[in-house]
Motif scaffolding. Structure first.
Motif, PDB file in Angstrom:
ATOM      1  N   SER A 106       0.831  -1.203   0.000  1.00 37.23           N
ATOM      2  CA  SER A 106       0.000   0.000   0.000  1.00 37.23           C
ATOM      3  C   SER A 106       0.864   1.251   0.000  1.00 37.23           C
ATOM      4  O   SER A 106       1.857   1.332   0.717  1.00 37.23           O
ATOM      5  N   ALA A 107       0.473   2.237  -0.816  1.00 35.56           N
ATOM      6  CA  ALA A 107       1.267   3.457  -0.941  1.00 35.56           C
ATOM      7  C   ALA A 107       1.335   4.239   0.352  1.00 35.56           C
ATOM      8  O   ALA A 107       2.319   4.928   0.617  1.00 35.56           O
ATOM      9  N   ASP A 108       0.308   4.149   1.214  1.00 40.30           N
ATOM     10  CA  ASP A 108       0.340   4.935   2.430  1.00 40.30           C
ATOM     11  C   ASP A 108       1.332   4.384   3.449  1.00 40.30           C
ATOM     12  O   ASP A 108       1.619   5.021   4.459  1.00 40.30           O
ATOM     13  N   GLN A 109       1.885   3.183   3.182  1.00 41.67           N
ATOM     14  CA  GLN A 109       2.933   2.678   4.046  1.00 41.67           C
ATOM     15  C   GLN A 109       4.185   3.537   3.953  1.00 41.67           C
ATOM     16  O   GLN A 109       4.986   3.573   4.881  1.00 41.67           O
ATOM     17  N   VAL A 110       4.369   4.209   2.842  1.00 42.11           N
ATOM     18  CA  VAL A 110       5.484   5.131   2.706  1.00 42.11           C
ATOM     19  C   VAL A 110       5.332   6.260   3.709  1.00 42.11           C
ATOM     20  O   VAL A 110       6.260   6.575   4.465  1.00 42.11           O
ATOM     21  N   ARG A 111       4.177   6.871   3.729  1.00 45.33           N
ATOM     22  CA  ARG A 111       3.923   7.961   4.676  1.00 45.33           C
ATOM     23  C   ARG A 111       4.021   7.463   6.119  1.00 45.33           C
ATOM     24  O   ARG A 111       4.594   8.130   6.978  1.00 45.33           O
ATOM     25  N   ASP A 112       3.494   6.271   6.372  1.00 43.01           N
ATOM     26  CA  ASP A 112       3.563   5.715   7.725  1.00 43.01           C
ATOM     27  C   ASP A 112       5.000   5.466   8.157  1.00 43.01           C
ATOM     28  O   ASP A 112       5.313   5.509   9.341  1.00 43.01           O
ATOM     29  N   GLY A 113       5.854   5.180   7.186  1.00 40.39           N
ATOM     30  CA  GLY A 113       7.253   4.911   7.512  1.00 40.39           C
ATOM     31  C   GLY A 113       8.073   6.156   7.794  1.00 40.39           C
ATOM     32  O   GLY A 113       9.227   6.052   8.219  1.00 40.39           O
ATOM     33  N   GLN A 114       7.502   7.336   7.591  1.00 41.00           N
ATOM     34  CA  GLN A 114       8.239   8.575   7.829  1.00 41.00           C
ATOM     35  C   GLN A 114       8.172   8.965   9.314  1.00 41.00           C
ATOM     36  O   GLN A 114       7.483   9.920   9.698  1.00 41.00           O
ATOM     37  N   TRP A 115       8.920   8.259  10.129  1.00 45.69           N
ATOM     38  CA  TRP A 115       8.870   8.502  11.572  1.00 45.69           C
ATOM     39  C   TRP A 115       9.326   9.908  11.940  1.00 45.69           C
ATOM     40  O   TRP A 115       8.893  10.461  12.956  1.00 45.69           O
ATOM     41  N   ALA A 116      10.174  10.491  11.126  1.00 46.00           N
ATOM     42  CA  ALA A 116      10.661  11.838  11.429  1.00 46.00           C
ATOM     43  C   ALA A 116       9.520  12.853  11.425  1.00 46.00           C
ATOM     44  O   ALA A 116       9.540  13.822  12.193  1.00 46.00           O
ATOM     45  N   ASN A 117       8.513  12.642  10.574  1.00 43.86           N
ATOM     46  CA  ASN A 117       7.386  13.575  10.542  1.00 43.86           C
ATOM     47  C   ASN A 117       6.608  13.556  11.854  1.00 43.86           C
ATOM     48  O   ASN A 117       6.099  14.589  12.308  1.00 43.86           O
ATOM     49  N   GLU A 118       6.505  12.384  12.452  1.00 45.42           N
ATOM     50  CA  GLU A 118       5.838  12.308  13.759  1.00 45.42           C
ATOM     51  C   GLU A 118       6.663  13.036  14.810  1.00 45.42           C
ATOM     52  O   GLU A 118       6.121  13.769  15.648  1.00 45.42           O
TER      53      GLU A 118
END
Length: 457
Positions: A20-32
Motif C-alpha cells: 500500500s502506498a500509504d505505508q510510505v507515509r507511515d514509515g516517515q517517523w521523522a514527521n511524527e
C-alpha cells in the motif's frame, strides 16, 4: 581533484510494488517527531527557494512534481536534472515533497519550498561546490543544502561561504558518515554543520563529530523518494537526510520571519533545539550533538529575540559575515531560551594553535623526526582500521513497505565530484559499512580561523 561522497549510508534496492502506498507515509517517523501537521499549519515555506548541491534531482517523481526549478550543471551536461543515483532526489523530497493522491507518498517538511538543483561537480571531475554556492546565491536561493562531504578541502569554499553570508544566504552541510572528524565543506566557518540522530534521539554511531557541529536531526532509517531497485521510494541512513531536514526548517523560519538575517535564522534553530540527554557533561555545544536536536515547531513559535545579525555563524575567513559590522558582538547573552533548548551562550573559544618552539635547532630536528615517525604509524593504523569496518545499517521499520528491507551496504566511494559511483555497489548483502571512532592521534582540531561564538562554558 577532490574525492567526495554523498552523505547517506545507502539506499535500499529491493521493493514491494504491491504494498500500500500509504505505508510510505507511515514509515516517515521523522514527521511524527517533528509534528509536521502542526508545523505546516504555521507555514509550508511558500516563496522560499532552497538550492540543492547534489547529484541531480528527478523532477518527474510524482511526489516532487512542480517543486523543481531549472537548475545548473557547472560541467554543462544537464546532470542537475537527474542521475543514476537517487541521492539528490531523496534530499529534495525530505525538504519539499508534497506526496500524491490521498495521503500517499513522501511528505517533506517544507512542501511549499521550491528546489533549485545544482550539480556538485564540473568538467573533469573537479569540485564545483564553491561555484554552485555562488550560482545559487545569484539565482534567488535563501538556503543552500549540501549533503556532500570529503576529507579533501577546497580553498575556494571560504570565499563562497563569505559571498553567501554577505548576500544573506544560509548554508547547511553534512558532517559526514564515518564516525570521524567533520568533513569538508561542513567544517568551513560560516556553515551550519549537521549530524544525525536515530529514533531514540541518540546520536547515530557513524555521525561525524567535532567542535564545528551545530545541530543534529533525524537521519536513521529515513523513507524518501527515489528510484531504488524497482521502487519509487528509498530507505536510507546518514547525515545527508539530517541536513536536508535542517535546511527545510531554515526555509520555514525564513518564510515565517522574512526580516531575519541568515545568522538570525540559525539562531532560532539553535535556541529552539532540544538539549540532548547524552551531551557530554551537559555542556553545549556538544561535539556530537552540537546545540541539540532540531525542533521546527519550536523554531517557529518560541519567543526568541532576533539577536545580532551574524547569530551563531562563525565569521568566514576574509569577509564580513552575515550583515555584521566591525566590532559588533557575536554573542547575545540576553537571548537564551526558556524551557528545553540549550544553555546560555558563552564567549568564542580560543583555538589550540601550536605555539612556536624555542628549542635549539638540534633538539628541534630530533623532535621533528619523532613526530614524523608517530604520524606515519598513526596513518598506517588508521588505514588498517578503515579497511576492516563491517558494521551494518540498523533494523527495518515494522511491517512490509514498498521501500524494502534494510541490507548491508558497501563503504562510500571517494569518487571525484562529477562522477557517479558504480551502480553495482548498491544493495550488495554483507558489504562493509561505515563507522568506527577515529584511531588515536586522528586530528580533531577545527579548521584555522574557526570560531563558535556560542561555545558552552
Amino acid at each position: 581533484m577532490l574525492g567526495a561522497t554523498t552523505l547517506t549510508a545507502g539506499f535500499l534496492l529491493t521493493g514491494l510494488p504491491a504494498a500500500s502506498a500509504d505505508q510510505v507515509r507511515d514509515g516517515q517517523w521523522a514527521n511524527e517527531y517533528f509534528g509536521t501537521t502542526k508545523v505546516q499549519s504555521i507555514t509550508k515555506g511558500d516563496n522560499i527557494i532552497v538550492a540543492l548541491i547534489d547529484d541531480g534531482v528527478d523532477g518527474t517523481h510524482p511526489d516532487l512534481s512542480g517543486q523543481i526549478l531549472p537548475g545548473f550543471d557547472p560541467g554543462g551536461q544537464g546532470r542537475e536534472k537527474a542521475s543514476g543515483d537517487s541521492h539528490g532526489t531523496s534530499m529534495a523530497a525530505d525538504i519539499a515533497a508534497h506526496g500524491h493522491g490521498d495521503g500517499a507518498g513522501v511528505l517533506g517538511l517544507a512542501p511549499g519550498v521550491k528546489i533549485l538543483p545544482i550539480y556538485k561537480g564540473g568538467s573533469g571531475g573537479r569540485d564545483a561546490i564553491p561555484e554552485g554556492v555562488k550560482w545559487a546565491v545569484d539565482h534567488g536561493a535563501k538556503v543552500i543544502n549540501i549533503s556532500q562531504g570529503a576529507r579533501s578541502t577546497n580553498s575556494a569554499m571560504a570565499d563562497a561561504v563569505d559571498y553567501a553570508l554577505q548576500h544573506d544566504v544560509l548554508i547547511v552541510a553534512s558532517t559526514g558518515n564515518d564516525g570521524a572528524v567533520v568533513d569538508y565543506p561542513a567544517n568551513v566557518p560560516g556553515v551550519v554543520a549537521v549530524g544525525a540522530v536515530d529514533k531514540d534521539r541518540k546520536i547515530w554511531s557513524d555521525s561525524n563529530y567535532g567542535p564545528e557541529v551545530m545541530l543534529t536531526a533525524p537521519g536513521v532509517e529515513i523513507v524518501s523518494a527515489g528510484s531504488c531497485g524497482g521502487s519509487a521510494y528509498c530507505l536510507s541512513s546518514g547525515t545527508s537526510d539530517a541536513t536536508a531536514f535542517v535546511s527545510a526548517a531554515a526555509a520555514l523560519v525564513r518564510a515565517k520571519f522574512p526580516k531575519l538575517t541568515a545568522g538570525q535564522v540559525a539562531n532560532r534553530l539553535v535556541k529552539s533545539a532540544q538539549q540532548p540527554s547524552g551531551a557530554a557533561g551537559g555542556k553545549l555545544p556538544d561535539s556530537h550533538y552540537g546545540y541539540g536536536i532540531l525542533r521546527p515547531y519550536e523554531a517557529l513559535t518560541m519567543d526568541i529575540p532576533a539577536g545580532p545579525a551574524q547569530g551563531p555563524l562563525a565569521k568566514a575567513a576574509g569577509g564580513s559575515g552575515s550583515g555584521s559590522t566591525a566590532g559588533s558582538s557575536t554573542t547575545d547573552p540576553g537571548t537564551s531560551p526558556s524551557g528545553p533548548g540549550l544553555g546560555d551562550p558563552g564567549a568564542a573559544p580560543e583555538l589550540n594553535q601550536p605555539s612556536q618552539s624555542t628549542t635549539p635547532l638540534i633538539l628541534g630536528a630530533i623532535g621533528g623526526a619523532v613526530v614524523l615517525l608517530v604520524v606515519i604509524i598513526t596513518i598506517v593504523v588508521a588505514n588498517s582500521r578503515r579497511r576492516n569496518r563491517t558494521q551494518s545499517v540498523p533494523g527495518q521499520p515494522s511491517g512490509p513497505a514498498p521501500y524494502g528491507a534494510p541490507q548491508g551496504w558497501p563503504p562510500a566511494q571517494q569518487s571525484p565530484y562529477g562522477q557517479q559511483p558504480g551502480a553495482p555497489q548498491y544493495g550488495q548483502p554483507g558489504a562493509p559499512q561505515y563507522g568506527q571512532q577515529p584511531p588515536p592521534g586522528y586530528p580533531q582540531q577545527p579548521p584555522t580561523g574557526y570560531q563558535n561564538p556560542y561555545q558552552g562554558q
